[in-house]
Design a protein around this motif. Structure first.
Motif, short mmCIF file in Angstrom:
data_model
loop_
_atom_site.label_atom_id
_atom_site.label_comp_id
_atom_site.label_asym_id
_atom_site.label_seq_id
_atom_site.Cartn_x
_atom_site.Cartn_y
_atom_site.Cartn_z
N PHE A 157 0.90 -1.25 0.16
CA PHE A 157 -0.09 -0.19 -0.04
C PHE A 157 0.78 1.14 0.19
CE2 PHE A 157 -2.06 3.41 2.43
CZ PHE A 157 -3.13 3.63 1.56
N GLY A 159 3.75 1.76 -1.15
CA GLY A 159 4.29 1.85 -2.59
C GLY A 159 3.27 2.34 -3.47
N THR A 160 2.09 2.43 -3.40
CA THR A 160 1.13 2.97 -4.44
C THR A 160 1.20 4.53 -4.44
OG1 THR A 160 -0.72 3.24 -2.71
CG2 THR A 160 -0.25 1.02 -3.98
N GLU A 161 0.66 5.25 -5.46
CA GLU A 161 0.47 6.53 -5.41
C GLU A 161 -0.21 6.94 -4.11
OE1 GLU A 161 -1.91 7.12 -9.09
OE2 GLU A 161 -0.20 6.94 -10.16
N LEU A 162 -1.32 6.41 -3.79
CA LEU A 162 -2.13 6.92 -2.59
C LEU A 162 -1.21 6.82 -1.26
CD1 LEU A 162 -4.90 7.77 -1.77
CD2 LEU A 162 -5.46 5.30 -1.19
N CYS A 164 2.07 6.72 -1.18
CA CYS A 164 3.04 7.80 -1.15
C CYS A 164 2.45 9.05 -0.87
CB CYS A 164 3.53 7.76 -2.74
SG CYS A 164 4.89 6.52 -2.99
N SER A 165 1.28 9.41 -1.40
CA SER A 165 0.76 10.76 -0.89
C SER A 165 0.39 10.92 0.35
CB SER A 165 -0.54 11.09 -1.72
OG SER A 165 -1.63 10.10 -1.35
N ARG A 167 2.51 9.33 2.98
CA ARG A 167 3.66 9.66 3.32
C ARG A 167 3.99 11.08 3.34
NH1 ARG A 167 6.75 5.54 0.13
NH2 ARG A 167 8.77 6.34 1.00
N ALA A 168 3.75 11.48 2.22
CA ALA A 168 4.15 12.85 1.90
C ALA A 168 3.26 13.80 2.53
CB ALA A 168 3.92 13.30 0.39
N ALA A 171 5.02 13.71 5.99
CA ALA A 171 6.50 14.30 6.12
C ALA A 171 6.41 15.91 5.83
CB ALA A 171 7.35 13.61 4.84
N ASN A 172 5.66 16.41 4.92
CA ASN A 172 5.67 17.64 4.66
C ASN A 172 4.18 18.11 4.27
OD1 ASN A 172 5.90 20.14 3.90
ND2 ASN A 172 7.89 20.07 3.02
N MET A 175 4.13 20.96 1.40
CA MET A 175 4.64 20.44 0.03
C MET A 175 3.49 19.51 -0.42
SD MET A 175 5.90 17.11 -0.78
CE MET A 175 6.91 16.43 -2.27
N ILE A 181 -2.21 17.28 -3.14
CA ILE A 181 -2.50 16.12 -2.18
C ILE A 181 -3.64 16.71 -1.09
CG2 ILE A 181 -2.05 14.57 -0.57
CD1 ILE A 181 0.73 14.44 -2.02
N ASN A 182 -4.71 16.19 -1.26
CA ASN A 182 -5.56 16.68 -0.17
C ASN A 182 -5.30 15.87 1.13
OD1 ASN A 182 -7.83 17.08 1.50
ND2 ASN A 182 -9.42 16.38 0.08
#
Lengths: 303, 268
Positions: A157, A159-162, A164-165, A167-168, A171-172, A175, A181-182
């Motif tokens: 999970f 590792g998917t686009e969702l 990763c978003s 995690r972002a 993280a920030n 950003m 990203i909502n």
């Protein structure tokens, strides 16, 4: 202080640790990935236990009971997420509010404060009584399968686009929003995923210990944090892969329960157990702070 | 007549209204950017430069007025939805990238700006080659460190990466908010050079806030100066090309009706 007593207790510690490890992986998602301290878990672990208990007593397949507990756990996370994002309540307070209301919810599900699960009459996945059995009945087998499944699915999970978003988002925040990203939706999603796992852990815990109690989640967040931190302190140097980091959390939980067992074996009054738990976590949380202070002074002198 | 890329239609913004910390940040800002415009924005501290950029980006809602990007009314869109149209680089190099994620993951996030994110893989193998090529153009050796956490990069490297990420998916408008202010002069020059190169290559419409008068005059085809929440100077075309520092000072004094305080403007 017979060493044999301690050795006899170890298999139980390991099983308990692996069960709480799944809960701690849920805590890892909020605390480490989303950067939110979520106190919902004290309630949602008991919710998972209560849902599973009621279903198991009704003769539902135990695997299905686990899945339902996971889904109901996600709903508890949704409640905290709505408090936090839609109503603008700080995350810690939002979690406390859900946790408090879950006490009523859990009572309503169970019908009373405490329900036993009889392992001889009911079909259960795991039971404490088999903890020293050298057979397929040993709870560790089911627990290892569930933990491996959870880690594998989370690895995929995130590792998917969702993923990763998500995690972002942790993280920030700024950003993440600048990349479209909502962040609010993602926070809710992360809280749901986390509490789903916590409830799953509760569903296993009630079968293992043979009962569900509405108060069984008291201080759960502390155990979860302890497992996360112990796992990081011991393995952060060698485990870089995300799946291994999650495994470290699970091992951290096992180590935590072994340490507690040793302390009890050394003669600590069980009444002081919760205090000991809290102090251990306090010290581990302080270590990075002290480290920072110490190193800053060093570099300050050097410059 | 070129297409209008940005239309800021008389926006106003007051922070903390009715309190002791009330700040009228934007009074009445009116600005139209045509496709391909590269406008530099100067003005003193508190003039409203960053506030104007943030209003366009949707960091906060404006009190009145309307904002259109590429003909789309975005006034009521939240920040994450406007991101579809915008590339952004911030003053703080830490803001534009996720420190705990590696270089290629950051780029993959930027590549999907404005797209729904589902359960497809976060990075596909074919993307990696493209990212490597793009990183090579920076000339910083980052193409060999795609698995490194962005937190390990220097401020200049992070700003260059953020710039690349902001333009990976061609934005309708590139917003640069003092993106070289936190860098040492040499690195700042390099990032600025890179900015001009990317803007020219992709024919971007861009708005760059700067405290450096020399850069403001040398870069772009248009220069605006803000004071007390308004745009007070707007120079473009041939006149902008031949602008001198003294002239800008003179224009400011005439428009703002006050003596220019060099310190307050931090012009260098």
């Amino acid at each position: 202080m017979e060493i044999i007593k301690l050795i006899n207790a170890l298999p139980g510690c390991v099983s308990q640790g692996v069960i709480w490890g799944i809960m701690a992986i849920g805590v890892y998602i909020t605390y480490r990935i989303l950067d939110v301290a979520d106190l919902t878990v004290d309630g949602s672990i008991a919710t998972g236990g209560a849902v599973a208990t009621v279903l198991l007593m009704a003769g539902v397949n135990p695997w299905i009971a686990l899945i339902v507990a996971f889904v109901v756990g996600m709903l508890t996370g949704l409640a905290t997420g709505i408090f936090h994002t839609f109503m603008g309540i700080p995350a810690i307070l939002a979690g406390i509010l859900t946790q408090l209301s879950l006490y009523s919810v859990n009572l309503a599900i169970l019908g009373k404060a405490n329900l036993p699960l009889n392992a001889t009459k009911l079909e259960l996945l795991i039971s404490q009584r088999n903890v020293r059995a050298l057979s397929l009945d040993n709870p560790l087998i089911v627990l290892a399968i569930v933990t491996a499944g959870v880690i594998a699915l989370l690895y995929l999970f995130f590792g998917t686009e969702l993923g990763c978003s998500l995690r972002a988002t942790g993280a920030n925040n700024a950003m993440a929003r600048a990349q479209g990203i909502n962040t609010n939706t993602n926070k809710v999603l992360g809280l749901m995923l986390s509490n789903g796992l916590v409830a799953l852990s509760g569903a296993l815990l009630c079968q293992y210990q043979g009962f569900t109690d509405v108060g069984m989640g008291r201080g759960a967040i502390v155990i979860g944090l302890a497992a996360v931190i112990i796992g990081e302190v011991l393995f952060s140097k060698i485990f870089n892969n995300f799946a291994l980091k999650l495994l470290a959390v699970s091992i951290g939980a096992v180590i935590y329960f072994v340490v507690i067992q040793v302390v009890l074996w050394l003669g600590l009054d069980t009444d002081f157990l919760k205090m000991l738990q809290a102090l251990v976590v306090a010290v581990f949380l302080a270590i990075p702070y002290w480290k920072g202070k110490y190193f800053n002074k060093k570099t300050g002198k050097g410059a | 007549m070129a297409n209008t890329m940005l239309h800021i239609n008389h926006i106003a913004k007051t922070f903390n209204p009715g309190t002791i910390t009330e700040k009228k940040a934007l009074l009445d800002v009116e600005l139209t950017l045509n496709e391909g415009d590269f406008v530099t924005v100067i003005g003193g501290n508190g003039a409203g430069k960053s506030t104007m950029l943030n209003a366009v980006a949707g960091v906060f809602p404006v009190d009145s007025g309307k904002i259109e990007i590429g003909g789309v009314d975005v006034t009521h869109l939240p920040e994450y939805k406007r991101a579809k149209y915008l590339g952004r680089v911030f003053q703080d190099p830490m803001t534009g990238t996720a420190a705990t994620m590696n270089i290629e993951e950051n780029m993959a996030l930027a590549m999907r700006r404005g797209q729904p994110r589902g359960l497809k893989w976060g990075i596909r193998p074919m993307e990696r080659e493209m990212y490597r090529e793009q990183l090579r153009t920076l000339g910083l050796g980052l193409e060999d460190r795609m698995q490194s956490k962005v937190g390990l990069l220097s401020g200049g490297q992070r700003q260059a990466l953020t710039l690349l990420m902001a333009t990976l998916k061609t934005p309708k408008l590139l917003l640069l908010d003092e993106h070289t202010a936190a860098l040492d002069p040499k690195t700042a020059a390099k990032v600025l050079e890179l900015t001009e190169k990317i803007v020219a290559e992709q024919k971007l419409t861009a708005m760059m806030v700067t405290h450096n008068m020399k850069d403001a005059i040398a870069i772009g085809n248009r220069l605006i100066m803000m004071n007390a929440g308004r745009i007070v100077v707007d120079v473009s075309g041939e006149r902008k090309k031949n602008l001198t520092r003294a002239e800008v000072m003179g224009l400011f004094e005439k428009a703002a009706g006050e003596e220019l305080d060099g310190d307050r403007l931090l012009l260098s």
